[in-house]
Design a protein around this motif. Structure first.
Motif, PDB file in Angstrom:
ATOM      1  N   GLY A  44     -13.870  -4.350  -4.485  1.00 25.53           N
ATOM      2  CA  GLY A  44     -12.950  -3.460  -5.197  1.00 25.53           C
ATOM      3  C   GLY A  44     -11.794  -4.265  -5.760  1.00 25.53           C
ATOM      4  N   ALA A  45     -10.655  -3.619  -5.881  1.00 22.21           N
ATOM      5  CA  ALA A  45      -9.488  -4.284  -6.461  1.00 22.21           C
ATOM      6  C   ALA A  45      -9.171  -5.569  -5.699  1.00 22.21           C
ATOM      7  N   ALA A  46      -9.118  -5.484  -4.369  1.00 11.52           N
ATOM      8  CA  ALA A  46      -8.701  -6.633  -3.575  1.00 11.52           C
ATOM      9  C   ALA A  46      -9.800  -7.704  -3.528  1.00 11.52           C
ATOM     10  N   ASP A  67     -20.969  -5.926  -1.299  1.00  6.49           N
ATOM     11  CA  ASP A  67     -20.584  -4.581  -1.734  1.00  6.49           C
ATOM     12  C   ASP A  67     -21.800  -3.888  -2.338  1.00  6.49           C
ATOM     13  N   ARG A  69     -21.797  -1.075  -3.959  1.00  4.30           N
ATOM     14  CA  ARG A  69     -21.477  -0.167  -5.052  1.00  4.30           C
ATOM     15  C   ARG A  69     -21.676  -0.856  -6.395  1.00  4.30           C
ATOM     16  N   GLN A  75      -9.194   3.303  -9.968  1.00  2.00           N
ATOM     17  CA  GLN A  75      -8.785   4.574  -9.369  1.00  2.00           C
ATOM     18  C   GLN A  75      -7.455   5.138  -9.897  1.00  2.00           C
ATOM     19  N   VAL A 110     -21.984  -3.403   4.656  1.00  2.00           N
ATOM     20  CA  VAL A 110     -21.792  -4.058   5.949  1.00  2.00           C
ATOM     21  C   VAL A 110     -21.848  -3.004   7.054  1.00  2.00           C
ATOM     22  N   PRO A 137     -12.825  -3.504   2.369  1.00  2.00           N
ATOM     23  CA  PRO A 137     -13.707  -2.399   1.972  1.00  2.00           C
ATOM     24  C   PRO A 137     -12.963  -1.120   1.606  1.00  2.00           C
ATOM     25  N   CYS A 197      -2.040   5.485  -2.598  1.00  2.11           N
ATOM     26  CA  CYS A 197      -1.156   6.021  -3.624  1.00  2.11           C
ATOM     27  C   CYS A 197      -0.572   7.382  -3.256  1.00  2.11           C
ATOM     28  N   LYS A 203       1.979  13.518  -8.495  1.00  2.00           N
ATOM     29  CA  LYS A 203       1.673  13.411  -9.930  1.00  2.00           C
ATOM     30  C   LYS A 203       0.823  14.596 -10.385  1.00  2.00           C
ATOM     31  N   ASP A 334      -6.463  -1.525   0.874  1.00  2.00           N
ATOM     32  CA  ASP A 334      -6.217  -0.266   1.583  1.00  2.00           C
ATOM     33  C   ASP A 334      -6.534  -0.321   3.076  1.00  2.00           C
ATOM     34  N   THR A 343      -1.767   0.591  -2.437  1.00  2.00           N
ATOM     35  CA  THR A 343      -1.868   0.774  -3.888  1.00  2.00           C
ATOM     36  C   THR A 343      -2.441  -0.501  -4.499  1.00  2.00           C
ATOM     37  N   ALA A 344      -2.920  -0.369  -5.730  1.00  2.00           N
ATOM     38  CA  ALA A 344      -3.451  -1.537  -6.431  1.00  2.00           C
ATOM     39  C   ALA A 344      -2.327  -2.538  -6.707  1.00  2.00           C
ATOM     40  N   ALA A 345      -1.116  -2.007  -6.922  1.00  2.00           N
ATOM     41  CA  ALA A 345       0.018  -2.899  -7.162  1.00  2.00           C
ATOM     42  C   ALA A 345       0.304  -3.748  -5.926  1.00  2.00           C
ATOM     43  N   LYS A 418       2.263   3.157 -17.590  1.00  2.00           N
ATOM     44  CA  LYS A 418       1.149   3.755 -16.851  1.00  2.00           C
ATOM     45  C   LYS A 418      -0.069   3.933 -17.766  1.00  2.00           C
TER      46      LYS A 418
HETATM   47  C1  LIG Z   1      -6.118   9.153  -7.344  1.00  2.00           C
HETATM   48  C2  LIG Z   1      -5.630   7.764  -7.116  1.00  2.00           C
HETATM   49  C3  LIG Z   1      -4.546   7.299  -7.839  1.00  2.00           C
HETATM   50  C4  LIG Z   1      -4.064   6.017  -7.644  1.00  2.00           C
HETATM   51  N1  LIG Z   1      -3.008   5.605  -8.399  1.00  2.00           N
HETATM   52  C5  LIG Z   1      -2.545   4.355  -8.251  1.00  2.00           C
HETATM   53  C6  LIG Z   1      -1.471   3.878  -9.060  1.00  2.00           C
HETATM   54  O1  LIG Z   1      -0.940   4.590  -9.908  1.00  2.00           O
HETATM   55  N2  LIG Z   1      -1.024   2.616  -8.877  1.00  2.00           N
HETATM   56  C7  LIG Z   1      -1.592   1.789  -7.946  1.00  2.00           C
HETATM   57  O2  LIG Z   1      -1.166   0.651  -7.820  1.00  2.00           O
HETATM   58  N3  LIG Z   1      -2.625   2.208  -7.149  1.00  2.00           N
HETATM   59  C8  LIG Z   1      -3.110   3.466  -7.283  1.00  2.00           C
HETATM   60  N4  LIG Z   1      -4.165   3.890  -6.502  1.00  2.00           N
HETATM   61  C9  LIG Z   1      -4.613   3.072  -5.360  1.00  2.00           C
HETATM   62  C10 LIG Z   1      -5.583   1.941  -5.694  1.00  2.00           C
HETATM   63  O3  LIG Z   1      -6.643   2.393  -6.483  1.00  2.00           O
HETATM   64  C11 LIG Z   1      -6.117   1.343  -4.406  1.00  2.00           C
HETATM   65  O4  LIG Z   1      -5.048   1.044  -3.575  1.00  2.00           O
HETATM   66  C12 LIG Z   1      -6.914   0.072  -4.636  1.00  2.00           C
HETATM   67  O5  LIG Z   1      -8.077   0.349  -5.367  1.00  2.00           O
HETATM   68  C13 LIG Z   1      -7.272  -0.576  -3.304  1.00  2.00           C
HETATM   69  O6  LIG Z   1      -8.142  -1.645  -3.468  1.00  2.00           O
HETATM   70  P1  LIG Z   1      -9.194  -2.038  -2.348  1.00  2.00           P
HETATM   71  O7  LIG Z   1      -9.888  -3.252  -2.844  1.00  2.00           O
HETATM   72  O8  LIG Z   1      -8.540  -2.087  -1.022  1.00  2.00           O
HETATM   73  O9  LIG Z   1     -10.204  -0.816  -2.275  1.00  2.00           O
HETATM   74  P2  LIG Z   1     -11.234  -0.307  -3.395  1.00  2.00           P
HETATM   75  O10 LIG Z   1     -10.752  -0.665  -4.743  1.00  2.00           O
HETATM   76  O11 LIG Z   1     -11.459   1.119  -3.080  1.00  2.00           O
HETATM   77  O12 LIG Z   1     -12.550  -1.141  -3.137  1.00  2.00           O
HETATM   78  C14 LIG Z   1     -13.241  -1.138  -1.903  1.00  2.00           C
HETATM   79  C15 LIG Z   1     -14.657  -1.671  -2.132  1.00  2.00           C
HETATM   80  O13 LIG Z   1     -15.273  -1.922  -0.865  1.00  2.00           O
HETATM   81  C16 LIG Z   1     -16.605  -1.465  -0.889  1.00  2.00           C
HETATM   82  N5  LIG Z   1     -17.061  -1.115   0.465  1.00  2.00           N
HETATM   83  C17 LIG Z   1     -16.728  -0.035   1.197  1.00  2.00           C
HETATM   84  N6  LIG Z   1     -17.388  -0.040   2.378  1.00  2.00           N
HETATM   85  C18 LIG Z   1     -18.155  -1.154   2.380  1.00  2.00           C
HETATM   86  C19 LIG Z   1     -19.074  -1.712   3.315  1.00  2.00           C
HETATM   87  N7  LIG Z   1     -19.328  -1.125   4.489  1.00  2.00           N
HETATM   88  N8  LIG Z   1     -19.705  -2.860   2.986  1.00  2.00           N
HETATM   89  C20 LIG Z   1     -19.448  -3.475   1.803  1.00  2.00           C
HETATM   90  N9  LIG Z   1     -18.597  -3.001   0.890  1.00  2.00           N
HETATM   91  C21 LIG Z   1     -17.955  -1.839   1.170  1.00  2.00           C
HETATM   92  C22 LIG Z   1     -16.578  -0.258  -1.798  1.00  2.00           C
HETATM   93  O14 LIG Z   1     -17.867  -0.010  -2.340  1.00  2.00           O
HETATM   94  C23 LIG Z   1     -15.555  -0.673  -2.854  1.00  2.00           C
HETATM   95  O15 LIG Z   1     -16.163  -1.284  -3.964  1.00  2.00           O
HETATM   96  C24 LIG Z   1      -4.682   5.167  -6.692  1.00  2.00           C
HETATM   97  C25 LIG Z   1      -5.793   5.623  -5.976  1.00  2.00           C
HETATM   98  C26 LIG Z   1      -6.269   6.903  -6.171  1.00  2.00           C
HETATM   99  C27 LIG Z   1      -7.466   7.376  -5.402  1.00  2.00           C
END
Ligand SMILES: Cc1cc2nc3c(=O)[nH]c(=O)nc-3n(C[C@H](O)[C@H](O)[C@H](O)COP(=O)(O)OP(=O)(O)OC[C@H]3O[C@@H](n4cnc5c(N)ncnc54)[C@H](O)[C@@H]3O)c2cc1C
Lengths: 434, 119
Positions: A44-46, A67, A69, A75, A110, A137, A197, A203, A334, A343-345, A418
């Motif tokens: 994902g993002a991270a 991953d 997906r 998001q 995983v 994840p 978020c 919002k 997350d 958050t993504a930020a 935004k």
């Molecule tokens: C409605 C909404 C609005 C948002 N608005 C904002 C905003 O305005 N500004 C901002 O900064 N952030 C915002 N965010 C938050 C931001 O999208 C997340 O914080 C960010 O995507 C987190 O990144 P991540 O990599 O931790 O998780 P994700 O991007 O969710 O990625 C996680 C990845 O891990 C994979 N995964 C899960 N389980 C497993 C497993 N068992 N094995 C292998 N892979 C797995 C998933 O398939 C996924 O691809 C918002 C989120 C939502 C839902």
């Protein structure tokens, strides 16, 4: 005098300089030779951002991203989809779009991590060993925790759930749009767990209110925001501002109301409150379910034992994001068990920290960077305006553009950021360039 | 925002328009600027008749740029919320005006040279 040929020559030279510049930008900085095996769980993002950055810092490392997906979801765009301001495609791309060719993508889920033997096992039974593991994840939306609710209800009978993904966000708009036309009581909820978020439920409330207002229907609307505790937002100064804005718009707030169950047929929601259960009838209900770490994180003993016991976030040091018990494990995004930052930020600030400590560790040194809890959420307050809300662990506001963009003011420029700049910035971050 | 460097900005714009469109836009902007410099040097002076036409086109460029931005971002004039928004608005208008003026001047000079035979 410049003739046409010299002029053409000059433009060609200019083009060459531009290409040259971008080559420099992509060149490896201080690349370290290593045979280390690094596994990143989640693209994902991270996960994607970190994979790109590690590849640039390390030569010879074996980086595997796991991953299942196929789709990558931007998001932060879901809030726009659920207000009819963007289509579902706006948030969808392919996971493989963001991963560099030097890393291996294993498209499986995983199932288990064994931090003692340093192995990761997938649901299909593959076992991989690692020297360093990055757990990224994201989190799991626990829709089942809300009795009487299931995702197939979204879009019908006045039920919305925009967190559930692009298709559900689009269906949420169907239900919400109808509500902005016919009016009635709208209840906007948020879970009692940590959530990504935390501005997003607000919002959605602001946007739906604004859309109804523009349609000339504000007199028909009874808007209610149900806060999970005694405040509208985790950062006191922001909570106060939101309280004032709600007052101006005539949006009512109820506190310490946590959605427990719904009766979709009767359009009735039941909330847990300090005074016991309370029933409320609605015409539109926005559901954001409790959020938790994926099951494998908890099963593998990576979670905090005494904190967030019902949620299972990874037990990391809040400044280095390194696991407090297993030094070769980091968590980012997350899933990380830190007091702020879903958050993504935040990811943008966390990833360089993990990169720093991981690369230093491979080199036999200590990293120096620290994550200060930076979290940001452009808080949309109406179509065309938003507030830039940026804060850290201490609940201090940490504006990116102090003196230029006021943090708690409803501004057009913040809306432009935004809607125009955020997605490109996010994408650049995924590529490890921002 | 963590670090706002020139490279970050390039990367962000790259993502905003897609790599090929972005670099094409950069190339077009660069080419128009170069063509402008070229006609300035070639003609060795600013042609005031062309300059007048260019000036007349500026309001259209200004208004056009603002309306375009508002259209793609679902915004309107009432969204102006503070001084910085006024500055952004004026900035967008200024860029539109100057861009339009340079474009009109250059096109005029390159393709309608006869009309300014006074030279
Ligand atoms: C409605 C909404 C609005 C948002 N608005 C904002 C905003 O305005 N500004 C901002 O900064 N952030 C915002 N965010 C938050 C931001 O999208 C997340 O914080 C960010 O995507 C987190 O990144 P991540 O990599 O931790 O998780 P994700 O991007 O969710 O990625 C996680 C990845 O891990 C994979 N995964 C899960 N389980 C497993 C497993 N068992 N094995 C292998 N892979 C797995 C998933 O398939 C996924 O691809 C918002 C989120 C939502 C839902």
């Amino acid at each position: 005098m410049l003739n046409r040929r010299r002029f053409l020559g000059l433009s060609a030279a200019c083009g060459a300089t531009l290409t040259f510049k971008s080559t420099i930008a992509n060149a490896k900085v201080n690349s370290l030779n290593t045979k280390a095996k690094i596994i990143i769980i989640g693209a994902g993002a991270a996960g994607a951002a970190l994979a790109n950055r590690l590849l640039r810092r390390l030569t010879g490392a074996k980086i595997t991203v796991i991953d299942p997906r196929k789709r990558h979801l931007y998001q932060p765009g879901l809030s726009l989809v659920a207000a009819g301001l963007a289509g579902p495609d706006y948030v969808i791309s392919k996971t493989t779009d963001w991963l560099p060719s030097g890393v291996t993508l294993l498209d499986e889920a995983v199932a288990e991590v064994d931090p003692l033997t340093k192995t990761v096992t997938t649901q299909k039974g593959q076992t991989l060993s690692y020297d360093y593991l990055v757990v990224a994840p994201g989190l799991v939306l626990d829709h089942d925790a809300i009795e009487g609710f299931s995702l197939d209800m979204v879009g019908k009978n006045g039920i919305g759930a925009l967190y559930a993904g692009p298709e559900y966000a689009a269906k949420t708009w169907e239900a919400a749009q109808k509500f902005t036309e016919t009016g009635g009581t709208g209840i906007f909820t948020r879970p009692a767990t940590e959530m990504k978020c935390a501005g997003a439920p607000l919002k959605h409330t602001f946007l739906i209110d604004d859309i109804a207002r523009r349609a000339g229907n504000s007199s028909k609307m009874n808007m209610i925001y149900a806060a999970n505790n005694n405040s509208l937002f985790g950062v006191p100064i922001v909570a106060e501002k939101v309280r004032m804005l709600f007052g101006e718009r005539g949006i009512e707030s109820v506190y310490s109301h946590v959605l427990k169950s719904i009766d979709a047929g009767k359009k009735r929601a039941v909330f847990d409150t300090p005074d016991g259960q309370k029933e409320m009838d609605y015409d539109y209900l926005h559901v954001i379910p409790p959020q938790r770490a994926p099951e494998f994180v908890r099963q593998s003993g990576l979670s905090w034992e005494e904190r967030w016991t019902d949620q299972g976030w990874v037990e990391v040091d809040q400044y280095t994001l390194r696991h407090r018990r297993f030094g070769s494990i980091f968590a980012v995004g997350d899933v990380a068990g830190v007091p702020k930052g879903k958050t993504a930020a935040s990811v943008k600030w966390q990833v360089p920290v993990v990169e720093d400590h991981l690369v230093a560790s491979i080199a036999g040194k200590e990293g120096t960077q620290a994550y200060n809890g930076y979290t940001s959420c452009p808080m949309i307050t109406r179509i065309g305006q938003a507030m830039l809300v940026e804060f850290d662990y201490k609940n201090d506001l940490v504006p990116s553009f102090p003196g230029i963009i006021a943090p708690l003011e409803e501004l057009w420029i913040s809306w432009l950021m935004k809607t125009v700049a955020l997605k490109p910035t996010y994408n650049a971050m995924l590529r490890g360039q921002a | 925002m963590k670090e706002l460097t020139f490279e970050t900005l390039i990367a962000v714009f790259d993502e905003m328009f897609g790599a090929s469109l972005f670099w094409a836009l950069v190339a077009i902007a660069g080419a128009v600027t170069l063509a402008y410099i070229y006609v300035l040097i070639r003609d060795r002076h600013i042609s005031w008749s062309k300059f007048l036409l260019a000036q007349l086109s500026m309001p259209f460029g200004a208004v056009g740029a603002v309306l375009f931005l508002q259209a793609i971002t679902h915004s309107q004039f009432s969204d102006i919320g503070g001084p910085i928004d006024v500055i952004v608005l004026l900035g967008v208008a200024a860029v539109g005006a100057v861009g339009m003026a340079i474009l009109v001047y250059t096109v005029d000079a390159l393709f309608f040279r006869k009309s300014s035979a006074a030279r």
